[in-house]
Structure formats: structure tokens, C-alpha cells
Motif scaffolding. Structure first.
Motif, short mmCIF file in Angstrom:
data_model
loop_
_atom_site.label_atom_id
_atom_site.label_comp_id
_atom_site.label_asym_id
_atom_site.label_seq_id
_atom_site.Cartn_x
_atom_site.Cartn_y
_atom_site.Cartn_z
N UNK A 72 12.16 -2.90 3.65
CA UNK A 72 11.37 -1.92 2.91
C UNK A 72 10.46 -2.66 1.93
N UNK A 73 9.42 -1.99 1.50
CA UNK A 73 8.50 -2.59 0.54
C UNK A 73 9.22 -2.90 -0.77
N UNK A 74 10.14 -2.03 -1.16
CA UNK A 74 10.85 -2.23 -2.42
C UNK A 74 11.77 -3.44 -2.38
N UNK A 75 12.22 -3.83 -1.18
CA UNK A 75 13.17 -4.94 -1.06
C UNK A 75 12.50 -6.31 -1.08
N UNK A 103 0.85 -1.19 0.00
CA UNK A 103 0.00 0.00 0.00
C UNK A 103 0.89 1.25 0.00
N UNK A 104 0.23 2.40 0.01
CA UNK A 104 0.89 3.67 -0.25
C UNK A 104 1.92 4.02 0.83
N UNK A 105 3.18 4.21 0.37
CA UNK A 105 4.27 4.64 1.26
C UNK A 105 4.35 3.79 2.52
N UNK A 106 4.14 2.48 2.37
CA UNK A 106 4.05 1.59 3.53
C UNK A 106 5.38 1.44 4.26
N UNK A 107 5.28 1.37 5.58
CA UNK A 107 6.42 1.12 6.45
C UNK A 107 6.14 -0.15 7.26
N UNK A 108 7.18 -0.91 7.59
CA UNK A 108 6.95 -2.21 8.24
C UNK A 108 6.34 -2.11 9.62
N UNK A 109 5.47 -3.08 9.93
CA UNK A 109 5.00 -3.21 11.30
C UNK A 109 6.15 -3.56 12.21
N UNK A 121 12.13 -12.18 4.55
CA UNK A 121 12.79 -10.92 4.91
C UNK A 121 14.30 -11.06 4.96
N UNK A 122 14.79 -12.31 5.11
CA UNK A 122 16.25 -12.52 5.19
C UNK A 122 16.87 -11.63 6.26
N UNK A 123 16.23 -11.59 7.39
CA UNK A 123 16.62 -10.73 8.49
C UNK A 123 15.37 -10.28 9.19
N UNK A 124 15.36 -9.09 9.70
CA UNK A 124 14.19 -8.57 10.40
C UNK A 124 13.22 -7.89 9.44
N UNK A 125 11.97 -8.34 9.45
CA UNK A 125 10.94 -7.69 8.64
C UNK A 125 10.66 -6.28 9.14
N UNK A 126 10.93 -6.04 10.42
CA UNK A 126 10.65 -4.74 11.02
C UNK A 126 11.55 -3.63 10.50
N UNK A 179 7.23 -6.22 -5.95
CA UNK A 179 5.86 -5.77 -6.11
C UNK A 179 5.62 -5.11 -7.44
N UNK A 180 6.60 -4.36 -7.91
CA UNK A 180 6.45 -3.64 -9.17
C UNK A 180 6.38 -4.58 -10.38
N UNK A 181 6.72 -5.85 -10.20
CA UNK A 181 6.68 -6.82 -11.30
C UNK A 181 5.49 -7.77 -11.21
N UNK A 182 4.63 -7.58 -10.22
CA UNK A 182 3.50 -8.49 -10.05
C UNK A 182 2.47 -8.36 -11.17
N UNK A 183 2.13 -7.12 -11.52
CA UNK A 183 1.04 -6.89 -12.46
C UNK A 183 1.38 -5.80 -13.46
N UNK A 184 0.66 -5.82 -14.58
CA UNK A 184 0.61 -4.71 -15.53
C UNK A 184 -0.83 -4.25 -15.63
N UNK A 185 -1.03 -2.98 -15.91
CA UNK A 185 -2.40 -2.48 -15.92
C UNK A 185 -3.23 -3.03 -17.08
#
Length: 269
Positions: free
Chosen positions: A129-132, A79-85, A121-126, A221-227
Motif C-alpha cells: 500500500x502507499x501508506x506502507x 497520488x490520490x487513492x493510489x493502488x499498486x501496479x 517493498x520487502x515482498x511483492x510491490x503488487x 510519504x506523509x513525512x516527506x514535506x510540510x506545506x
């Protein structure tokens, strides 16, 4: 602790949210334990005072959607500008996770598929980043019955299940920290380009158990779908016989099992 006046202000600020009639994952049940999802109200707390959650925090205070026009950005990941829980939901491999949506019920008009992905996450999900994140699809349900149009969809099943959805974590998955990406795609406007509405929600999981299988390679995420994907630009108001669920195929998550001394074979989870 917030004062009564502060809580009243919060209620006033978020009251228009209920009218928007979209939604977000407000709660997560893993191995019978409830955890807080990514409540959009976090935005209105003084800096650093919002409650910690397993759900990611995003700029979705309108409890709205991510447009297909934004598929090229990391907003589509969580989602928009998401930051990890900052918390984890603890779950054993092979167990289920229930995602609880608010407000209830999910609007009947917003029909579409429900899709679930995992990312290691290969480490801490906390602190990731969403991009990673690299996502692997573990479950997907689309049109349950296409007739009569607009049909019965996975989103209808979610609404009928007390606005909740249950997904199984692969039993062969090795222990570690993962992000579960849970998503409804509303198709009521998808007959037009960029008319679909994606509602991605991300949750931190700490998976335990004796599994030894790593997730296969995932995609950003940017490779999941095309419009223009057939399952994204889709008119559910004309007769159809099937629906192509967008995104990569559901993983088989095979694990090695010894059959004979020199022979191994794969079993799906």
C-alpha cells in the motif's frame, strides 16, 4: 476486448484531460524495454478489465496534482487513492530508468524540481500500500539557472528531453522489489500557502544484479514535506539565487569494499 463504441466513449471521456495540461507517466523504459505507466483511463474500464501496468493506478483522471494541503495523507505518496501496479519493470542495479510523461510537452508555466525516491517493498510491490512505503531520495534536480526569473528548471529540461526524465538506479543496490517514486513539483502558484502542485508517480521495479547494499531507512510519504517548507512555499517570480529542494537529503548509498585484510571503506554509487 473493448468494442469500437467503447473505445470512442473512452476517448470522449478523456478528451478534457488533454486540455488540463498537467500530466502523468504514461511509459517507462528500463534496460531498453518499454512498459506501460499508470494510465488514468483505467478508471473507465469495466471492473477487473483494465490493462495491467507497472505504474500505480490513482484517482487522477483529471491528470491533476496533489495539493500541499494533503501532505498529511497517503495521497502524496503515489497520488490520490493510489493502488499498486500489477507488473514490474525489470532493471539492473546501476542501469537507468526513463520516465515518459503525457501529454507533451510539460507546460512551460509549470516550472519546478524533479525528484526521485525508492522504497523497498520487502515482498511483492503488487500487494503493498502507499501508506506502507518508506521512501529514500536517490536523485533531485531543482533550479538550473535562476536568472532571469522565473528561471530555468529541471522541469524545463524534462520538457526539452521529449517529455522524459532519466534516473540511475544505485549500482550497489541489492536485488529485490522496489517502488520508484518520481515527482514533478510545479511552483507557478507556490508563492501562496498550499499553492504548489505535486505530481507524484509510482512505478514497480524488479531490480537485479550483484549489489549487496540495502536501502537506508526511509520515511513515509506523509513525512516527506510540510506545506511551509521553503522549497514548497516558494515564489519563483521574485529574484532568487538558489532553491532549497524539499524533502530529505539524497542518499549516498555507500557499499563496503575491501581495501586491506582488516580495512573497509565506503564508495558512493
Amino acid at each position: 476486448m473493448l468494442s469500437f463504441q467503447s473505445l470512442s466513449l473512452l476517448a470522449a471521456l478523456i478528451s478534457p484531460i488533454s486540455v488540463a495540461a498537467h500530466g502523468y507517466v504514461s511509459g517507462v523504459v528500463a534496460d531498453g524495454v518499454w512498459y506501460p505507466g499508470g494510465d488514468p483511463v483505467w478508471f473507465y474500464y469495466p471492473a477487473g478489465t483494465a490493462p495491467k501496468t507497472v505504474g500505480w493506478q490513482a484517482l487522477n483522471q483529471d491528470i491533476g496534482f496533489v495539493s500541499p494541503a494533503s501532505f498529511g495523507t497517503s495521497d502524496i505518496a503515489c497520488h490520490k487513492s493510489a493502488k499498486p501496479g500489477q507488473l514490474y519493470a525489470n532493471v539492473k542495479a546501476g542501469s537507468t530508468v526513463q520516465l515518459q510523461w503525457t501529454p507533451s510537452p510539460w507546460p512551460d508555466s509549470h516550472k519546478g524540481p524533479v525528484i526521485d525516491y525508492l522504497a523497498a517493498c520487502n515482498g511483492e510491490c503488487t500487494s503493498t500500500t502507499a501508506a506502507a512505503l518508506k521512501f529514500v531520495k536517490i536523485d533531485a534536480k531543482g533550479a538550473v539557472n535562476p536568472s532571469p526569473v522565473p528561471g530555468t528548471w529541471a522541469s524545463d529540461n524534462l520538457a526539452a528531453s521529449n517529455n522524459s526524465w532519466t534516473v540511475k538506479i544505485p549500482s550497489s543496490l541489492k536485488a529485490g522489489n522496489y517502488v520508484l517514486r518520481h515527482e514533478i513539483i510545479a511552483l507557478h502558484g507556490a508563492g501562496s500557502l498550499n499553492g504548489a502542485q505535486n505530481y507524484p508517480q509510482c512505478v514497480n521495479l524488479k531490480v537485479s544484479g550483484s549489489g549487496t547494499t540495502a536501502l537506508p531507512a526511509g520515511v513515509a510519504g506523509t513525512a516527506l514535506y510540510k506545506n511551509t517548507d521553503p522549497g514548497i512555499q516558494f515564489n519563483l517570480y521574485v529574484p532568487f539565487t538558489s532553491y532549497p529542494i524539499p524533502g530529505p537529503s539524497v542518499t549516498t548509498m555507500k557499499r563496503k569494499v575491501r581495501k586491506h585484510a582488516k580495512e573497509w571503506f565506503g564508495l558512493e554509487f
